[in-house]
Design an enzyme around this catalytic site. Structure first.
Site, mmCIF file in Angstrom:
data_model
loop_
_atom_site.group_PDB
_atom_site.id
_atom_site.type_symbol
_atom_site.label_atom_id
_atom_site.label_comp_id
_atom_site.label_asym_id
_atom_site.label_seq_id
_atom_site.Cartn_x
_atom_site.Cartn_y
_atom_site.Cartn_z
ATOM 1 N N ARG A 302 42.531 39.987 45.788
ATOM 2 C CA ARG A 302 41.817 39.652 44.557
ATOM 3 C C ARG A 302 42.689 38.818 43.631
ATOM 4 N NH1 ARG A 302 38.857 45.596 44.128
ATOM 5 N NH2 ARG A 302 37.142 45.043 45.530
ATOM 6 N N HIS A 445 34.276 35.741 47.271
ATOM 7 C CA HIS A 445 35.416 36.329 47.997
ATOM 8 C C HIS A 445 35.872 37.642 47.362
ATOM 9 C CE1 HIS A 445 37.357 32.780 50.392
ATOM 10 N NE2 HIS A 445 36.726 33.610 51.181
ATOM 11 N N GLU A 446 36.217 38.593 48.205
ATOM 12 C CA GLU A 446 36.863 39.849 47.784
ATOM 13 C C GLU A 446 36.077 40.616 46.726
ATOM 14 O OE1 GLU A 446 39.049 40.934 49.658
ATOM 15 O OE2 GLU A 446 39.077 39.023 50.704
ATOM 16 N N GLY A 447 34.768 40.656 46.888
ATOM 17 C CA GLY A 447 33.914 41.379 45.940
ATOM 18 C C GLY A 447 33.313 40.421 44.946
ATOM 19 N N GLN A 452 32.805 43.337 40.832
ATOM 20 C CA GLN A 452 33.983 43.449 39.959
ATOM 21 C C GLN A 452 33.611 44.044 38.606
ATOM 22 O OE1 GLN A 452 36.975 42.868 41.201
ATOM 23 N NE2 GLN A 452 36.099 42.099 43.109
#
Length: 606
Positions: A302, A445-447, A452
């Site tokens: 992240r 990407h990544e959540g 978030q």
């Protein structure tokens, strides 16, 4: 006086990076910690300079070529751009894979603060090429943290040395972001391994042709494990496993490639494990603790995505700035003489507005990421347990912000870079359109941003009874005091303090609703909460930059160029604190009233 711009794109401003490291933060003071005792400002500068040179001279010229010719999938294998065969060994030679790791695993034990800002140059130059490094380092670090000595010798060491690459393999076609629904299975087998079966999708770097092997750090369920995330374990699954001292096929199949609009240099793949019943994986850490272990790599990723967001916005901003300084077009509104030479468009007020907004997003985002990395260094290596715990709380709080703000506002900055270029920006002959395409993936990407926001409001700000939020408030108070002593307009600090109080009061109210069982009411405006906290956090970083700029001006040691730099910082801080910070109040009201238009919508009403 007329503005000038560099002849070629610098990717990031060296002066700004040095300012963030040594004036806003005192990164050299980290050398007082035993973990970094072998370093100094000189070693930091050496690492930065070597990375900058490589990014500008070697990596940046490859970006357009790799964007135009994505990896191909044929005959069951992925074929990356031929340039990667030369680039990857050079990236490894820079020491990037283990730069922040201990000397025992071949690392330099460099502060993450320095490494992060150095790596941003590489991301700005060619984010896809760097991504192979970032993913491999994260995968190797997982094994370093939780693996057995055998796993470290067999799988981690070749990744840190650059002989193999690594990935994180979480997402499945039927589950998407819902990791509770992961179905990949792990059945105990001979010699301590597990037979793995299942499918993964969107695996960045899941296959390539420039190293011998790829190790997938994968979430799967051991037979009999409970449903949900409690049943997930972490496995290391090499595409080729060692048998009798040689690499043999491990029954990991690439079944398809995703055709992306950006990030074209690194493949995104669908994988199948165990089609032939002979895929072996090795447990990393404790059974049933897979997601807990994987959060180490996820959180590192992240931060990496946030740096990509800043870097991608920065390279486009630098391009737009150079274009605006060198593109003559039109005259000022009060200049009626058509025979008068045309003005560079940077002299038009609206172009300066667009450039200043890009500057505040890029440099505010970079400052936020530098602060997050600083707290991560202290959390890992601080002098006392109390210091480490407090810094860890701040890292946890800032991580969703540091991932989301550069992605969302970075996309806005990239659109402004296209706009500054006018019609040329919309053409493929100029690079801003490519960077705009790249940037969009960072909010996924990544959540996603929605995930978030749920993490920030549902977990991070209420964890440990709000301890992280209180620590954040203390950091804001310290910055306000620094700014006051430096001679910054007191109204700026007062506005930041008020906004911080408003956010803390709102958080208590929303947290109380959640504690009372009304979780939907608590999280209804989690996306707006993410927005308001991001604006607040970047306002905090801009006040810190304003304080450092005032301190620089008071020293009076720099010439006109130095004074221009500091005055530019003060103008940018003024812009953010005057035009963005007031939005916090509006968003607080929206969250507090619980406005329910979109939650009240029924599917049929659309």
């Amino acid at each position: 006086m007329p503005m000038t711009a560099p002849a070629s794109n610098p990717l990031l401003s060296d002066r700004d990076v040095d300012f963030q490291l040594h004036e806003v933060l005192d990164t050299e003071s980290l050398c007082r910690l035993p973990a970094f005792a072998d370093h100094s400002r000189e070693t930091f500068t050496l690492f930065l300079d070597s990375t900058r040179r490589f990014a500008r001279d070697v990596l940046a010229p490859t970006y357009r070529l790799m964007d135009a010719e994505p990896p191909s999938f044929r005959d069951g294998r992925v074929h990356t751009h031929p340039l990667m065969r030369a680039l990857y060994p050079q990236l490894v030679e820079l020491g990037l894979l283990s730069a922040t790791r201990p000397v025992e695993v071949g690392g330099q034990q460099l502060p993450l603060t320095v490494y992060s800002l150095a790596s941003a140059y590489l991301m700005a130059a060619n984010l896809s090429a760097y991504a192979f490094i970032g993913l491999t380092a994260g995968a190797a670090h997982l094994i370093e943290a939780f693996g057995t000595p055998w796993l470290k010798d067999t799988l981690m060491a070749p990744m840190y040395s650059g002989e193999w690459t690594g990935t994180m393999a979480l997402t499945e076609p039927q589950a998407g972001s819902s990791l509770a629904d992961v179905r990949t299975r792990a059945t105990p087998a001979e010699h301590g391994s597990y037979r793995i079966s299942g499918s993964k999708i969107f695996i960045s770097g899941g296959d390539q042709d420039f190293t011998q092997n790829v190790v997938h750090l994968t979430l799967a369920r051991v037979d009999g494990a409970p449903p949900g995330t409690r049943g997930l374990s972490l496995f290391a699954i090499p595409a080729r496993r060692l048998e009798g001292g040689r690499l043999v096929d491990n029954d990991v199949r690439v079944t398809g490639a995703i055709h992306k609009i950006g990030w074209k240099g690194i493949p995104s793949l669908a994988l199948n494990y165990g089609e032939g019943g002979d895929c072996h994986g090795w447990l990393v850490g404790q059974e049933g603790k897979g997601l807990t272990h994987m959060f180490q790599m996820m959180n590192e990723a992240r931060i990496m995505v946030g740096l990509n967001g800043v870097a991608t916005a920065s390279v486009a901003y630098q391009e737009a700035l150079a274009y605006a300084c060198n593109r003559p077009q039109g005259r000022l509104a009060w200049e009626k003489d058509a025979a008068r030479p045309q003005r560079p468009i940077v002299e038009h007020a609206d172009v300066r507005r667009m450039l200043l907004r890009q500057k505040t997003i890029v440099e505010g985002g970079l400052s936020l990421l530098a602060a997050a990395a600083w707290y991560a260094d202290v959390a890992a290596h601080g002098a006392t347990p109390e210091e480490r715990e407090r810094a860890g709380l701040l890292v946890d709080l800032l991580t969703p912000l540091a991932k989301t703000f550069p992605a969302e506002k970075g996309f806005e900055a990239n659109t402004l870079a296209v706009q500054v270029h006018g019609g040329y920006g919309y053409s493929t002959e100029y690079l801003p359109e490519a960077w705009l395409r790249d940037q969009k993936l960072n909010s996924i990407h990544e959540g996603t941003t929605g995930i978030q926001g749920l993490d920030l409001l549902g977990r991070k700000v209420v964890a440990a009874g709000g301890a992280a939020l209180r620590a954040f408030g203390e950091e804001v108070d310290a910055t306000v005091e620094r700014a006051r002593q430096a001679g910054v307009d007191p109204a700026w600090g007062e506005a930041l303090e008020k906004a911080t109080r408003d956010v803390m009061e709102l958080t208590l109210e929303l947290g109380a609703a959640g504690m009372a069982g009304d979780v939907e009411r608590m999280l209804r405006h989690s996306a707006d909460y993410m927005e308001l906290f991001s604006v607040l956090a970047v306002a905090w970083r801009w006040l810190a930059q304003a304080a450092a700029a005032r301190e620089g001006l008071s020293r009076g040691l720099e010439g006109q160029e130095g004074r221009d730099f500091y005055e530019g910082k003060l103008a940018a801080a003024q812009y953010w604190l005057h035009t963005e910070l007031p939005r916090v109040g509006l968003l607080v009201t929206l969250c507090r009233t619980g406005e329910d238009s979109y939650t009240r919508m029924k599917p049929g009403w659309f």
